[in-house]
Motif scaffolding. Structure first.
Motif, PDB file in Angstrom:
ATOM      1  N   PRO A  10      -0.280  -2.869   1.883  1.00  0.00           N
ATOM      2  CA  PRO A  10      -0.598  -1.874   2.778  1.00  0.00           C
ATOM      3  C   PRO A  10      -2.081  -1.219   2.561  1.00  0.00           C
ATOM      4  O   PRO A  10      -2.270  -1.174   1.321  1.00  0.00           O
ATOM      5  N   VAL A  11      -2.805  -1.087   3.562  1.00  0.00           N
ATOM      6  CA  VAL A  11      -4.196  -0.461   3.392  1.00  0.00           C
ATOM      7  C   VAL A  11      -4.310   0.768   4.286  1.00  0.00           C
ATOM      8  O   VAL A  11      -3.697   0.519   5.666  1.00  0.00           O
ATOM      9  N   ALA A  12      -4.856   1.810   4.100  1.00  0.00           N
ATOM     10  CA  ALA A  12      -5.365   2.777   4.935  1.00  0.00           C
ATOM     11  C   ALA A  12      -6.599   2.246   5.540  1.00  0.00           C
ATOM     12  O   ALA A  12      -7.714   2.219   4.533  1.00  0.00           O
ATOM     13  N   ALA A  13      -6.883   1.766   6.822  1.00  0.00           N
ATOM     14  CA  ALA A  13      -8.178   1.276   7.181  1.00  0.00           C
ATOM     15  C   ALA A  13      -8.958   2.557   7.716  1.00  0.00           C
ATOM     16  O   ALA A  13      -8.605   3.020   8.948  1.00  0.00           O
ATOM     17  N   GLU A  15       0.275   3.390   0.784  1.00  0.00           N
ATOM     18  CA  GLU A  15      -0.837   2.298   0.701  1.00  0.00           C
ATOM     19  C   GLU A  15      -1.612   2.618  -0.508  1.00  0.00           C
ATOM     20  O   GLU A  15      -1.955   3.851  -1.040  1.00  0.00           O
ATOM     21  N   PRO A  16      -1.835   1.802  -1.591  1.00  0.00           N
ATOM     22  CA  PRO A  16      -2.386   1.874  -2.897  1.00  0.00           C
ATOM     23  C   PRO A  16      -3.958   1.980  -2.736  1.00  0.00           C
ATOM     24  O   PRO A  16      -4.511   2.116  -3.856  1.00  0.00           O
ATOM     25  N   LEU A  17      -4.323   1.554  -1.723  1.00  0.00           N
ATOM     26  CA  LEU A  17      -5.955   1.485  -1.580  1.00  0.00           C
ATOM     27  C   LEU A  17      -6.326   1.739   0.114  1.00  0.00           C
ATOM     28  O   LEU A  17      -5.476   1.451   0.916  1.00  0.00           O
ATOM     29  N   ALA A  70     -19.526  -6.532   4.153  1.00  0.00           N
ATOM     30  CA  ALA A  70     -18.517  -6.345   5.168  1.00  0.00           C
ATOM     31  C   ALA A  70     -17.712  -5.230   4.660  1.00  0.00           C
ATOM     32  O   ALA A  70     -18.184  -4.190   4.672  1.00  0.00           O
ATOM     33  N   SER A  71     -16.328  -5.621   4.395  1.00  0.00           N
ATOM     34  CA  SER A  71     -15.534  -4.409   4.316  1.00  0.00           C
ATOM     35  C   SER A  71     -15.547  -3.871   2.552  1.00  0.00           C
ATOM     36  O   SER A  71     -15.740  -4.702   1.942  1.00  0.00           O
ATOM     37  N   TYR A  72     -15.267  -2.627   2.552  1.00  0.00           N
ATOM     38  CA  TYR A  72     -15.253  -1.997   1.129  1.00  0.00           C
ATOM     39  C   TYR A  72     -14.010  -1.513   0.846  1.00  0.00           C
ATOM     40  O   TYR A  72     -13.277  -0.870   1.812  1.00  0.00           O
ATOM     41  N   ALA A  73     -13.154  -1.749  -0.351  1.00  0.00           N
ATOM     42  CA  ALA A  73     -12.342  -1.034  -0.844  1.00  0.00           C
ATOM     43  C   ALA A  73     -12.334  -0.012  -1.759  1.00  0.00           C
ATOM     44  O   ALA A  73     -13.322   0.123  -2.588  1.00  0.00           O
ATOM     45  N   ARG A  74     -11.195   0.962  -1.561  1.00  0.00           N
ATOM     46  CA  ARG A  74     -11.266   2.236  -2.623  1.00  0.00           C
ATOM     47  C   ARG A  74      -9.615   2.075  -3.243  1.00  0.00           C
ATOM     48  O   ARG A  74      -8.813   2.176  -2.475  1.00  0.00           O
ATOM     49  N   LEU A  75      -9.531   1.659  -4.332  1.00  0.00           N
ATOM     50  CA  LEU A  75      -8.164   1.787  -5.143  1.00  0.00           C
ATOM     51  C   LEU A  75      -7.842   2.923  -5.429  1.00  0.00           C
ATOM     52  O   LEU A  75      -8.684   3.765  -6.025  1.00  0.00           O
ATOM     53  N   THR A  76      -6.847   3.550  -4.968  1.00  0.00           N
ATOM     54  CA  THR A  76      -6.197   4.780  -5.275  1.00  0.00           C
ATOM     55  C   THR A  76      -4.638   5.014  -6.193  1.00  0.00           C
ATOM     56  O   THR A  76      -4.523   5.846  -6.780  1.00  0.00           O
TER      57      THR A  76
END
Length: 415
Positions: A82-85, A119-121, A303-309
């Motif tokens: 799951p992701v927070a878009a 969501e973990p990221l 393109a897309s960037y991710a951020r791990l929380t």
């Protein structure tokens, strides 16, 4: 006398949107991207809107900033997560350099993402690529824009087009078949986002204001030998001084044969002289299908960037090419509570990731970890750039191998 508070005297208040305030919120977003809000044009965006996940700063009962997120699912190597878009991030020009963006990023990552625990990221597309690194985002996918003259796109003699066929269909036929076809091969592309029915409707939404002189969007299905739809494409055409142009929006298929035949259909359209595809994966097969690879103009983009929380959950949501047992020392200057040392025991079946006090094998930042998360950038590339500290010789190479994946990550969906 004006009743408006001057920006330098205002005290912006962070507020969550509601059904009653969302139209004003959309209007502020449109202004932020130098557009004009039209409720009819924004129809699908209104349907996808999650008020509780959208917020911004208000002054004098108007929005001076905005930020939000969609609830999405992203394919990972061998799995999904799951992701927070993250989307609609704006700050009004009069309120820049006031810390509003930092305030929104911290609120979103801590309250909307971490505290919700779903969501973990987080994931976003950066309109300005310099902005989000300081908040821990790393570029996790890239894309190509490709173009060329259709008359120069002859395929290699051995290309197999299979026993199926391609036909143009109505938007209703497209929506009845394309989602099911995509679901069958969605998991094969790390970085891709699952599409609900509402998202598919958004993908085909086609107001005239968005066409910029091009045709309405048109739709294709590829039918396998037994008649089952197993590939799809959408496109527009446009007339220029050099002749007809086909602009491809979305193209994918379950088999190489279906993929090749969809491309052949588009490249062989009568009166068309140029093709363009703005969103192609870095391993785009068309470049291997054509006899003259130099005939395709290719440009690489972020393109897309991710951020791990949540590092343990994020790393456990994918599989790995080889066995790995390392300790990572992950620094996080923006969210220190995310940082720490983690033992990563991983392999083809998944990963077990736990916090530890053991000596670290490799030191890196949360941004670096996001960059390598889907396998698109090897850790040894970051090491050669001088960004990684390796304490145990061989650890960087072991991580680079384990995090790699046979297929390049790609996110075909803007949001």
């Amino acid at each position: 006398m004006s009743t408006r508070t001057a920006p330098h005297l205002a005290k912006p208040e962070l507020v969550t949107t509601t059904e009653e305030t969302k139209d004003d919120f959309f209007a502020a977003i449109a202004r932020g991207f130098h557009d004009t809000y039209d409720a009819e044009v924004w129809g699908p965006a209104r349907d996808l809107f999650e008020p509780e996940r959208n917020f911004g700063h208000r002054v004098d009962d108007r929005w001076v900033s905005s930020c939000g997120a969609y609830t999405r699912e992203m394919a990972t190597p061998g799995g999904s997560v799951p992701v927070a878009a993250v989307t609609v991030v704006t700050v009004a020009p009069g309120y820049r350099r006031r810390g509003l963006l930092t305030d929104m990023m911290r609120h979103q990552l801590t309250v909307d993402v971490m505290d919700r625990g779903v969501e973990p990221l987080a994931l976003l597309w950066a309109s300005e690529s310099l902005i989000y690194g300081r908040f821990g985002y790393g570029r996790t996918t890239s894309l190509l824009s490709i173009s060329g003259k259709t008359r120069e796109m002859a395929f290699l003699p051995g290309v197999d087009l299979g026993d199926g066929s391609v036909d143009e269909v109505s938007v209703e036929e497209y929506l009845a078949a394309a989602p099911e076809a995509r679901d069958r091969f969605f998991a094969d592309r790390p970085g891709a986002l699952a599409r609900t029915e509402a998202w598919w409707k958004g993908m085909v939404h086609d107001p005239e204001a968005w066409r910029r002189g091009a045709s309405a969007r048109r739709f294709l299905l590829h039918f396998a030998a037994d008649g089952t739809p197993d590939g799809f494409a959408s496109f527009r055409t446009k007339w220029t001084d050099d002749g007809g142009e086909v602009m491809i929006n979305d193209l994918d298929a379950a088999t190489p044969q279906a993929y090749a035949r969809l491309w052949r259909f588009l490249l062989d359209l009568d009166l068309i002289r140029v093709f363009r595809l703005g969103h192609a994966p870095t391993d785009e097969p068309l470049r291997q299908l054509v006899a003259d690879q130099r005939a395709i103009k290719t440009e690489l983009h972020d393109a897309s960037y991710a951020r791990l929380t949540d590092i343990p959950r994020s790393l456990a949501a994918r599989k790995y090419t080889g066995d790995l047992d390392v300790v990572l020392d992950v620094a996080d200057s923006f969210l220190p509570e995310v940082a720490g040392r983690f033992r990563v025991q991983a392999g083809p079946e998944g990963a077990d990731v736990t916090r530890t006090d053991a000596t670290a094998d490799v030191a890196l930042t949360v941004r670096d970890l996001a960059t390598i998360y889907l396998g698109g950038t090897p850790l040894n590339t970051l090491q050669r750039a001088g960004l990684i500290d390796e304490h145990t010789p061989g650890s960087v190479q072991a991580i680079s191998h384990a995090f790699s994946w046979p297929r390049a990550p790609f996110c075909p969906d803007d949001f």
